[in-house]
Design a protein around this motif. Structure first.
Motif, mmCIF file in Angstrom:
data_model
loop_
_atom_site.group_PDB
_atom_site.id
_atom_site.type_symbol
_atom_site.label_atom_id
_atom_site.label_comp_id
_atom_site.label_asym_id
_atom_site.label_seq_id
_atom_site.Cartn_x
_atom_site.Cartn_y
_atom_site.Cartn_z
ATOM 1 N N LYS A 127 -6.408 2.327 -2.613
ATOM 2 C CA LYS A 127 -5.470 1.904 -3.651
ATOM 3 C C LYS A 127 -6.202 1.135 -4.755
ATOM 4 O O LYS A 127 -7.075 0.315 -4.468
ATOM 5 N N THR B 55 -3.050 0.379 -10.105
ATOM 6 C CA THR B 55 -1.826 1.181 -10.260
ATOM 7 C C THR B 55 -2.000 2.588 -9.673
ATOM 8 O O THR B 55 -1.043 3.200 -9.237
ATOM 9 N N THR C 90 0.239 7.650 -7.672
ATOM 10 C CA THR C 90 0.562 6.240 -7.911
ATOM 11 C C THR C 90 0.525 5.449 -6.602
ATOM 12 O O THR C 90 0.802 5.986 -5.526
ATOM 13 N N ASN C 91 0.206 4.166 -6.735
ATOM 14 C CA ASN C 91 0.294 3.275 -5.573
ATOM 15 C C ASN C 91 1.700 3.310 -4.975
ATOM 16 O O ASN C 91 1.862 3.243 -3.756
ATOM 17 N N GLU C 92 2.698 3.406 -5.843
ATOM 18 C CA GLU C 92 4.088 3.418 -5.363
ATOM 19 C C GLU C 92 4.339 4.595 -4.429
ATOM 20 O O GLU C 92 5.084 4.474 -3.452
ATOM 21 N N ASP D 261 2.892 3.856 -1.033
ATOM 22 C CA ASP D 261 3.774 2.950 -0.278
ATOM 23 C C ASP D 261 5.040 3.674 0.180
ATOM 24 O O ASP D 261 5.463 3.544 1.323
ATOM 25 N N ASP D 262 5.622 4.426 -0.722
ATOM 26 C CA ASP D 262 6.905 5.078 -0.444
ATOM 27 C C ASP D 262 6.775 6.088 0.702
ATOM 28 O O ASP D 262 7.673 6.204 1.546
ATOM 29 N N THR E 75 4.341 -1.770 -16.359
ATOM 30 C CA THR E 75 3.361 -2.414 -15.484
ATOM 31 C C THR E 75 1.975 -1.952 -15.884
ATOM 32 O O THR E 75 1.671 -0.760 -15.766
ATOM 33 N N HIS F 95 2.049 1.959 -15.831
ATOM 34 C CA HIS F 95 3.242 2.681 -15.387
ATOM 35 C C HIS F 95 4.427 2.190 -16.202
ATOM 36 O O HIS F 95 4.625 0.991 -16.374
ATOM 37 N N LYS G 42 8.686 2.870 -16.816
ATOM 38 C CA LYS G 42 9.911 3.518 -16.334
ATOM 39 C C LYS G 42 10.913 3.602 -17.487
ATOM 40 O O LYS G 42 11.140 2.620 -18.190
ATOM 41 N N SER H 269 5.034 12.869 -3.203
ATOM 42 C CA SER H 269 4.449 11.751 -3.948
ATOM 43 C C SER H 269 4.930 11.739 -5.394
ATOM 44 O O SER H 269 4.908 10.693 -6.038
ATOM 45 N N ARG I 246 6.870 11.077 -8.480
ATOM 46 C CA ARG I 246 7.842 9.996 -8.682
ATOM 47 C C ARG I 246 9.126 10.476 -9.354
ATOM 48 O O ARG I 246 10.103 9.732 -9.423
#
Lengths: 68, 68, 68, 68, 68, 68
Positions: B18, B21, B40-42, B45-46, E17, E24, E26, F4, F6
């Motif tokens: 990671k 970002t 993405t890091n998100e 995690d997700d 972010t 990133h 949104k 992954s 988003r």
């Protein structure tokens, strides 16, 4: 030329289908592991791509998603 | 969910790094055949991605180039 | 290796900035004509990219939009 | 509208080829420096793209690889 | 400037972010319909992007997959 | 399979146009908010995509630009 693309996967062409402007090429990386590529007809002509050719599938890492 | 992406390549995660970002994930498709993914890091995690997970590398065919 | 990518634009590196996982590289194609590339840090290390290097910006034609 | 894309390269259209759904457009950025774009036929119609038009090639930096 | 990209979706920024090189952002297109964008920090600075800004998410149609 | 990517935006197909190799599909996310996708004809056949189908537009965040 060495590339920044982190994925340069060697294989062999198993199918080439030209459309009006866009061509589809299938590359077998390993038995049963086939990668599908959509490129321009011009690229197919320029590289003289045909079934049986030893080629590499080149993929930028930011274009690889993950499914789990 | 079934995807239009023509490349859904099953494998196993061998590395997750990671950044601030953006994360890098390496997926082994076959012995010695590793695909590099930048997501993405998100997403990491997700999906709770970790070494050893069975996942698929998902790649749209228009993102696959060919080198010969 | 010859590539299917239709855009292989020769130039010279004028800036390299590494982040935690993603690096930014600027390539001057002609005086005042600079192309910006975002690649992995690993690619920067692997190709030993540094200011002054003669390189090419490689871009798949399906990734080029047009503004008018 | 100002764009986040870091590459907005001004040039002039030197060729437009429409396929069944996908069109190819060539843009000359400087003498001998031509960029190849694959876009939808609808975009060609909507922007009324034709040879001689002053346009820009728009490319996201994450779509630019480097060859050395 | 009019774009060849077929997807120009208006919305409002709900989060920004910044990472070390990649940011990133949104964008809310409609109540509960949020689009996630990864762009360079430089683009965030150049466009002075901040929460509440009216912006558009711009996506090339060849980058849109379908899941069913 | 969880992705992954988003951006997984649910909607309904309002148009399918097949070309020689590349198809165009329009997905309505909300009244008046339509997303345009260019995929392979094979994907259209494989997923049996047709007008009225409930589907999702799947987009990697690194493929989303911002206009302001």
């Amino acid at each position: 030329m060495k590339l920044s693309a982190r994925n340069i996967l060697p294989g062999r062409i198993v199918a080439v289908t030209k459309g009006t402007t866009t061509a589809h090429v299938k590359i077998e990386l390993a038995p049963g592991l086939v990668v599908f590529s959509a490129i321009t007809n011009e690229a197919v002509d320029d590289l003289a791509l045909k079934v049986g050719d030893a080629v590499s599938a080149v993929i930028k890492s930011s274009d690889v998603m993950i499914g789990k």
